[in-house]
Write a protein that holds these residues in place. Structure first.
Motif, PDB file in Angstrom:
ATOM      1  N   MET A 177       0.827  -1.216   0.000  1.00  0.00           N
ATOM      2  CA  MET A 177       0.000   0.000   0.000  1.00  0.00           C
ATOM      3  C   MET A 177       0.856   1.258   0.000  1.00  0.00           C
ATOM      4  O   MET A 177       0.501   2.265  -0.611  1.00  0.00           O
ATOM      5  CB  MET A 177      -0.923   0.002   1.215  1.00  0.00           C
ATOM      6  N   GLU A 178       1.971   1.185   0.715  1.00  0.00           N
ATOM      7  CA  GLU A 178       2.835   2.365   0.845  1.00  0.00           C
ATOM      8  C   GLU A 178       3.686   2.612  -0.397  1.00  0.00           C
ATOM      9  O   GLU A 178       4.271   3.689  -0.540  1.00  0.00           O
ATOM     10  CB  GLU A 178       3.741   2.200   2.072  1.00  0.00           C
ATOM     11  N   HIS A 179       3.755   1.628  -1.300  1.00  0.00           N
ATOM     12  CA  HIS A 179       4.609   1.776  -2.487  1.00  0.00           C
ATOM     13  C   HIS A 179       3.827   1.574  -3.790  1.00  0.00           C
ATOM     14  O   HIS A 179       4.406   1.167  -4.803  1.00  0.00           O
ATOM     15  CB  HIS A 179       5.769   0.778  -2.418  1.00  0.00           C
ATOM     16  N   LEU A 180       2.542   1.880  -3.752  1.00  0.00           N
ATOM     17  CA  LEU A 180       1.696   1.673  -4.933  1.00  0.00           C
ATOM     18  C   LEU A 180       2.221   2.374  -6.185  1.00  0.00           C
ATOM     19  O   LEU A 180       2.004   1.896  -7.308  1.00  0.00           O
ATOM     20  CB  LEU A 180       0.266   2.163  -4.643  1.00  0.00           C
ATOM     21  N   HIS A 181       2.891   3.495  -5.997  1.00  0.00           N
ATOM     22  CA  HIS A 181       3.315   4.286  -7.157  1.00  0.00           C
ATOM     23  C   HIS A 181       4.787   4.075  -7.507  1.00  0.00           C
ATOM     24  O   HIS A 181       5.339   4.792  -8.349  1.00  0.00           O
ATOM     25  CB  HIS A 181       3.039   5.772  -6.896  1.00  0.00           C
ATOM     26  N   GLU A 182       5.398   3.090  -6.867  1.00  0.00           N
ATOM     27  CA  GLU A 182       6.774   2.735  -7.221  1.00  0.00           C
ATOM     28  C   GLU A 182       6.789   2.045  -8.590  1.00  0.00           C
ATOM     29  O   GLU A 182       5.884   1.273  -8.908  1.00  0.00           O
ATOM     30  CB  GLU A 182       7.354   1.771  -6.185  1.00  0.00           C
ATOM     31  N   PRO A 183       7.804   2.276  -9.392  1.00  0.00           N
ATOM     32  CA  PRO A 183       7.929   1.541 -10.653  1.00  0.00           C
ATOM     33  C   PRO A 183       8.042   0.046 -10.360  1.00  0.00           C
ATOM     34  O   PRO A 183       8.699  -0.350  -9.392  1.00  0.00           O
ATOM     35  CB  PRO A 183       9.240   2.081 -11.250  1.00  0.00           C
ATOM     36  N   PRO A 184       7.404  -0.787 -11.144  1.00  0.00           N
ATOM     37  CA  PRO A 184       7.422  -2.236 -10.894  1.00  0.00           C
ATOM     38  C   PRO A 184       8.827  -2.828 -10.810  1.00  0.00           C
ATOM     39  O   PRO A 184       9.049  -3.788 -10.077  1.00  0.00           O
ATOM     40  CB  PRO A 184       6.655  -2.814 -12.083  1.00  0.00           C
ATOM     41  N   SER A 185       9.780  -2.249 -11.554  1.00  0.00           N
ATOM     42  CA  SER A 185      11.117  -2.830 -11.582  1.00  0.00           C
ATOM     43  C   SER A 185      12.088  -2.201 -10.596  1.00  0.00           C
ATOM     44  O   SER A 185      13.272  -2.531 -10.604  1.00  0.00           O
ATOM     45  CB  SER A 185      11.695  -2.731 -13.008  1.00  0.00           C
ATOM     46  N   SER A 186      11.591  -1.308  -9.721  1.00  0.00           N
ATOM     47  CA  SER A 186      12.476  -0.693  -8.730  1.00  0.00           C
ATOM     48  C   SER A 186      12.906  -1.730  -7.706  1.00  0.00           C
ATOM     49  O   SER A 186      12.292  -2.795  -7.568  1.00  0.00           O
ATOM     50  CB  SER A 186      11.772   0.470  -8.033  1.00  0.00           C
ATOM     51  N   ASP A 187      13.963  -1.422  -6.997  1.00  0.00           N
ATOM     52  CA  ASP A 187      14.474  -2.364  -5.994  1.00  0.00           C
ATOM     53  C   ASP A 187      13.415  -2.696  -4.944  1.00  0.00           C
ATOM     54  O   ASP A 187      13.226  -3.863  -4.582  1.00  0.00           O
ATOM     55  CB  ASP A 187      15.712  -1.781  -5.302  1.00  0.00           C
ATOM     56  N   VAL A 188      12.716  -1.675  -4.449  1.00  0.00           N
ATOM     57  CA  VAL A 188      11.725  -1.916  -3.390  1.00  0.00           C
ATOM     58  C   VAL A 188      10.563  -2.753  -3.917  1.00  0.00           C
ATOM     59  O   VAL A 188      10.071  -3.657  -3.231  1.00  0.00           O
ATOM     60  CB  VAL A 188      11.217  -0.581  -2.782  1.00  0.00           C
ATOM     61  N   SER A 189      10.129  -2.468  -5.155  1.00  0.00           N
ATOM     62  CA  SER A 189       9.036  -3.245  -5.739  1.00  0.00           C
ATOM     63  C   SER A 189       9.450  -4.690  -5.975  1.00  0.00           C
ATOM     64  O   SER A 189       8.673  -5.620  -5.721  1.00  0.00           O
ATOM     65  CB  SER A 189       8.574  -2.621  -7.064  1.00  0.00           C
ATOM     66  N   GLN A 190      10.664  -4.867  -6.441  1.00  0.00           N
ATOM     67  CA  GLN A 190      11.124  -6.218  -6.721  1.00  0.00           C
ATOM     68  C   GLN A 190      11.354  -7.030  -5.441  1.00  0.00           C
ATOM     69  O   GLN A 190      11.146  -8.246  -5.422  1.00  0.00           O
ATOM     70  CB  GLN A 190      12.398  -6.177  -7.564  1.00  0.00           C
ATOM     71  N   ASP A 191      11.752  -6.344  -4.364  1.00  0.00           N
ATOM     72  CA  ASP A 191      11.889  -7.042  -3.089  1.00  0.00           C
ATOM     73  C   ASP A 191      10.517  -7.480  -2.584  1.00  0.00           C
ATOM     74  O   ASP A 191      10.364  -8.597  -2.074  1.00  0.00           O
ATOM     75  CB  ASP A 191      12.563  -6.138  -2.058  1.00  0.00           C
ATOM     76  N   LEU A 192       9.526  -6.618  -2.738  1.00  0.00           N
ATOM     77  CA  LEU A 192       8.165  -6.981  -2.347  1.00  0.00           C
ATOM     78  C   LEU A 192       7.650  -8.124  -3.211  1.00  0.00           C
ATOM     79  O   LEU A 192       7.012  -9.058  -2.722  1.00  0.00           O
ATOM     80  CB  LEU A 192       7.240  -5.770  -2.475  1.00  0.00           C
ATOM     81  N   ALA A 193       7.935  -8.045  -4.515  1.00  0.00           N
ATOM     82  CA  ALA A 193       7.492  -9.101  -5.433  1.00  0.00           C
ATOM     83  C   ALA A 193       8.088 -10.445  -5.023  1.00  0.00           C
ATOM     84  O   ALA A 193       7.397 -11.468  -5.022  1.00  0.00           O
ATOM     85  CB  ALA A 193       7.895  -8.751  -6.861  1.00  0.00           C
TER      86      ALA A 193
END
Length: 265
Positions: A177-193
């Motif tokens: 929820m806190e990173h909804l607008h992060e690019p999908p390929s960013s480090d934080v998004s990829q760690d969540l993925a």
């Protein structure tokens, strides 16, 4: 013989309580002197111990009086059974109430971790969910899943339980929820993925088809209410995007986060 003060000290029951028992006709002194002093014998001491024991069992003073005044072995046995059955039923009802309250509080605790706040409508939503008859859920599962799939789904973490996986899930959804607008390929998004993929494969016993089937089934349609708490259309859309990017990079052999850094270099 004991004075009321002596009886109080011997039994650790206050003089005020002993006088109250006298007023109720529950424990009369063996003798009342002309001076007004109350005196108690060993018989009253035994009766007082009986009263105290019955109170420990949860009996009210009224029911104790009724029980003690009952004469005849058969009548007294019947009265005992009646009172004991009543107390046991009351305890069972209270246990059920406390179990339901614990589940509600556990759900609220996980919801707070997930969203950082709890709305009044959330509380009512949790109550309705907990009050849903088990057969409704069983019927839904039977219509859409195999026996093996049902076993797996029933083992998923429940927000109303103490299962530590429920808190792990709540924290992960909050991060999404806190990173909804992060690019999908960013480090934080990829760690969540990575975390979503790992726990999904673990909790669904490596059954990718069941994951996809369940994920599709709980996805809310346009203008439809959220089917699973915390998984509204925006959150599920973000999870879809980051997981797709994660799996694509896996297939291409690209280190996670590298594609994003390259795109911004």
């Amino acid at each position: 013989m004991f004075t009321i003060g002596q009886l109080s000290k011997r039994t650790h029951i206050s003089i005020r309580t002993l006088r109250y028992y006298d007023e109720l006709g529950l424990l009369k002194p063996a003798k009342v002197a002309e001076s007004g002093y109350r005196y108690y014998s060993n018989e009253e001491l035994r009766l007082l111990q009986h009263i105290t024991a019955l109170k420990e069992l949860g009996f009210t003073l009224a029911s104790i009086k009724e029980l003690l005044l009952t004469t005849g072995k058969g009548a007294q046995e019947s009265r005992w059974k009646s009172f004991l059955d009543f107390e046991l039923a009351a305890i069972a009802e209270e246990r059920t109430r406390l179990d339901e309250m614990e589940k509600l509080l556990q759900t609220a605790r996980h919801a707070l971790e997930m969203k950082g706040e709890i709305e009044a409508e959330d509380i009512f939503l949790f109550i309705r969910a907990l009050q849903t008859p088990p057969n409704v859920r069983e019927s839904f599962f039977a219509r859409h899943f195999t026996e093996r799939e049902i076993r797996i789904l029933k083992n998923l973490p429940d927000l109303s339980s103490e299962d530590p996986r429920a808190m792990k899930w709540a924290k992960l959804i909050r991060a999404a929820m806190e990173h909804l607008h992060e690019p999908p390929s960013s480090d934080v998004s990829q760690d969540l993925a990575r975390q979503f993929v790992e726990i999904s494969m673990d909790w669904f016993e490596q059954d990718e088809q069941l994951i996809e089937k369940y994920w599709t089934m709980i996805r809310p349609e346009a203008n439809e209410e959220t089917k699973v708490y915390g998984l509204d259309a925006d959150v599920m859309g973000y999870i879809d995007r980051i997981v797709d990017a994660y799996l694509q990079q896996d297939q291409e052999g690209t280190p996670h986060g590298e594609a994003d850094r390259t795109a911004h270099s």
